[in-house]
Design an enzyme around this catalytic site. Structure first.
Site, mmCIF file in Angstrom:
data_model
loop_
_atom_site.group_PDB
_atom_site.id
_atom_site.type_symbol
_atom_site.label_atom_id
_atom_site.label_comp_id
_atom_site.label_asym_id
_atom_site.label_seq_id
_atom_site.Cartn_x
_atom_site.Cartn_y
_atom_site.Cartn_z
ATOM 1 C CB SER A 144 17.332 20.372 29.510
ATOM 2 O OG SER A 144 18.408 19.484 29.333
ATOM 3 C CE1 TYR A 157 21.086 22.503 33.076
ATOM 4 C CE2 TYR A 157 20.847 20.285 32.207
ATOM 5 C CZ TYR A 157 20.763 21.662 32.034
ATOM 6 O OH TYR A 157 20.350 22.187 30.826
HETATM 7 N N1 LIG Z 1 23.779 23.833 25.604
HETATM 8 C C1 LIG Z 1 23.115 22.727 25.862
HETATM 9 O O1 LIG Z 1 23.602 21.599 25.618
HETATM 10 C C2 LIG Z 1 21.740 22.795 26.462
HETATM 11 C C3 LIG Z 1 20.927 21.646 26.414
HETATM 12 C C4 LIG Z 1 19.652 21.700 26.965
HETATM 13 C C5 LIG Z 1 19.196 22.865 27.559
HETATM 14 N N2 LIG Z 1 20.004 23.967 27.590
HETATM 15 C C6 LIG Z 1 19.472 25.162 28.254
HETATM 16 O O2 LIG Z 1 19.500 26.238 27.342
HETATM 17 C C7 LIG Z 1 19.466 27.468 28.077
HETATM 18 C C8 LIG Z 1 20.458 28.426 27.433
HETATM 19 O O3 LIG Z 1 21.770 27.914 27.569
HETATM 20 P P1 LIG Z 1 22.831 27.921 26.366
HETATM 21 O O4 LIG Z 1 23.209 26.505 26.123
HETATM 22 O O5 LIG Z 1 22.337 28.748 25.252
HETATM 23 O O6 LIG Z 1 24.116 28.571 27.089
HETATM 24 P P2 LIG Z 1 24.586 30.084 27.191
HETATM 25 O O7 LIG Z 1 25.567 30.110 28.320
HETATM 26 O O8 LIG Z 1 24.999 30.611 25.874
HETATM 27 O O9 LIG Z 1 23.255 30.839 27.630
HETATM 28 C C9 LIG Z 1 22.887 31.015 28.960
HETATM 29 C C10 LIG Z 1 22.809 32.505 29.228
HETATM 30 O O10 LIG Z 1 22.288 32.699 30.550
HETATM 31 C C11 LIG Z 1 23.029 33.756 31.136
HETATM 32 N N3 LIG Z 1 22.955 33.632 32.583
HETATM 33 C C12 LIG Z 1 23.381 32.608 33.349
HETATM 34 N N4 LIG Z 1 23.154 32.878 34.644
HETATM 35 C C13 LIG Z 1 22.571 34.108 34.673
HETATM 36 C C14 LIG Z 1 22.112 34.944 35.723
HETATM 37 N N5 LIG Z 1 22.204 34.573 37.009
HETATM 38 N N6 LIG Z 1 21.547 36.131 35.396
HETATM 39 C C15 LIG Z 1 21.480 36.540 34.107
HETATM 40 N N7 LIG Z 1 21.902 35.785 33.078
HETATM 41 C C16 LIG Z 1 22.443 34.587 33.364
HETATM 42 C C17 LIG Z 1 24.443 33.586 30.624
HETATM 43 O O11 LIG Z 1 25.218 34.759 30.767
HETATM 44 C C18 LIG Z 1 24.181 33.189 29.179
HETATM 45 O O12 LIG Z 1 24.102 34.335 28.359
HETATM 46 C C19 LIG Z 1 19.763 27.097 29.532
HETATM 47 O O13 LIG Z 1 18.551 27.125 30.261
HETATM 48 C C20 LIG Z 1 20.283 25.674 29.426
HETATM 49 O O14 LIG Z 1 20.060 24.923 30.589
HETATM 50 C C21 LIG Z 1 21.265 23.958 27.035
#
Ligand SMILES: NC(=O)c1ccc[n+]([C@@H]2O[C@H](COP(=O)([O-])OP(=O)(O)OC[C@H]3O[C@@H](n4cnc5c(N)ncnc54)[C@H](O)[C@@H]3O)[C@@H](O)[C@H]2O)c1
Length: 265
Positions: A144, A157
């Site tokens: 991130s 976070y």
């Molecule tokens: N969206 C943003 O702004 C952003 C920015 C930087 C990094 N990220 C990172 O991207 C990654 C994906 O997130 P996203 O933004 O696509 O959101 P998202 O919620 O669509 O994806 C996260 C997924 O992880 C799953 N998950 C969460 N906890 C879990 C658990 N205990 N066991 C199994 N599955 C679990 C959720 O059900 C979801 O499908 C994460 O690591 C997040 O920190 C997101």
């Protein structure tokens, strides 16, 4: 010819957001099969209806070693090999500041956020190591902008995502020369990213924050907010043995230029 022709991959949290975009793009690049560890049954149903027996879905919690073992073993049984494991499932802390949490909330919130965002990456790496060594494959972790900078979340976070830089570097060190280990660091992206249950934030979705798109886009030097698909090509590059053979312990920043935002922004 795709960049990942015949590859077998595994993606945690591959049923939504960035993980789903990686699954879709990996198939477009020629993946033969993908194992997906996810928690949400409906996400699994949607993936199966789109990709049929080309996906191996395991429903479970990434914090469990047993679930990580199950998805690795099942992927190997179904597709015969593993070339790339992507640790991606995560939660955000909705920028909860330290002094707005009681000591008890801090304790339980820390455990939940670090278990999902950090420990689970190590569990996946441990479960997949032998299979990846056999193919001279690679691991890729979703980091991130909060892996490098303050202010993109609260201390839980931001600290957890900084810790993931350590995961990438140490595992790259331990697994060289056989397995490359890299990261992709997205910036703000409109997804359904949720918060920790222990802090009562598990029903929130980042995409529901009022005016989130304008707020993030306005703060970005590139003046737009990325979609999950905007990040997926970096995972393809890092997975490809032909195109990034010399790259390990690296993190590709995919954050619309967060580092060069104007002072005070
Ligand atoms: N969206 C943003 O702004 C952003 C920015 C930087 C990094 N990220 C990172 O991207 C990654 C994906 O997130 P996203 O933004 O696509 O959101 P998202 O919620 O669509 O994806 C996260 C997924 O992880 C799953 N998950 C969460 N906890 C879990 C658990 N205990 N066991 C199994 N599955 C679990 C959720 O059900 C979801 O499908 C994460 O690591 C997040 O920190 C997101």
């Amino acid at each position: 010819m795709g960049w990942l022709d015949g590859y077998v991959a595994l993606v945690t949290g591959g049923g939504s957001g960035i993980g789903r975009a990686v699954v879709d793009r990996f198939f477009q690049e020629g993946c033969a099969g993908i194992g997906v560890l996810l928690r949400d049954e409906e996400q699994g149903r949607l993936l199966r209806s789109r990709y049929s027996d080309r996906v191996h879905i395991v429903q479970g919690d990434v914090r469990s070693g047993e679930a990580n073992r199950r998805v690795v073993d099942g992927t190997l049984q179904r597709f015969g090999r593993l070339d790339t494991a992507v640790g991606n499932a995560g939660v955000w802390d909705y920028a909860g500041r330290l002094e707005n949490m009681t000591l008890e909330q801090l304790d339980s919130g820390f455990t939940e956020v670090f278990d999902i965002n950090v420990k689970a990456y190590l569990l996946l790496a441990r479960a997949a190591a032998e299979a990846l060594r056999a193919t001279e494959g690679s691991m890729i972790f979703t980091l991130s902008n909060s892996s490098f900078y303050a202010g993109g979340g609260g201390p839980l976070y931001v600290a957890s995502k900084h810790a993931c830089v350590g995961v990438v570097r140490q595992l790259a060190y331990e697994f060289a020369p056989h397995v490359r280990v890299n990261g992709v660091a997205p910036g703000g992206t409109v997804t359904s990213l949720r918060g920790p249950k222990s802090l009562g934030k598990h029903e929130r979705r980042l995409a529901d924050i009022p005016h989130i798109e304008e707020k993030i886009a306005g703060a970005m030097p590139l003046k737009f907010i990325a979609s999950p698909e905007d990040h997926a090509g970096h995972y393809v590059l890092l997975a490809s043995k032909r195109n990034s053979r010399a790259t390990t312990a690296a993190v590709i920043q995919s954050d619309c230029g967060w580092e060069i935002r104007p002072a005070g922004a």
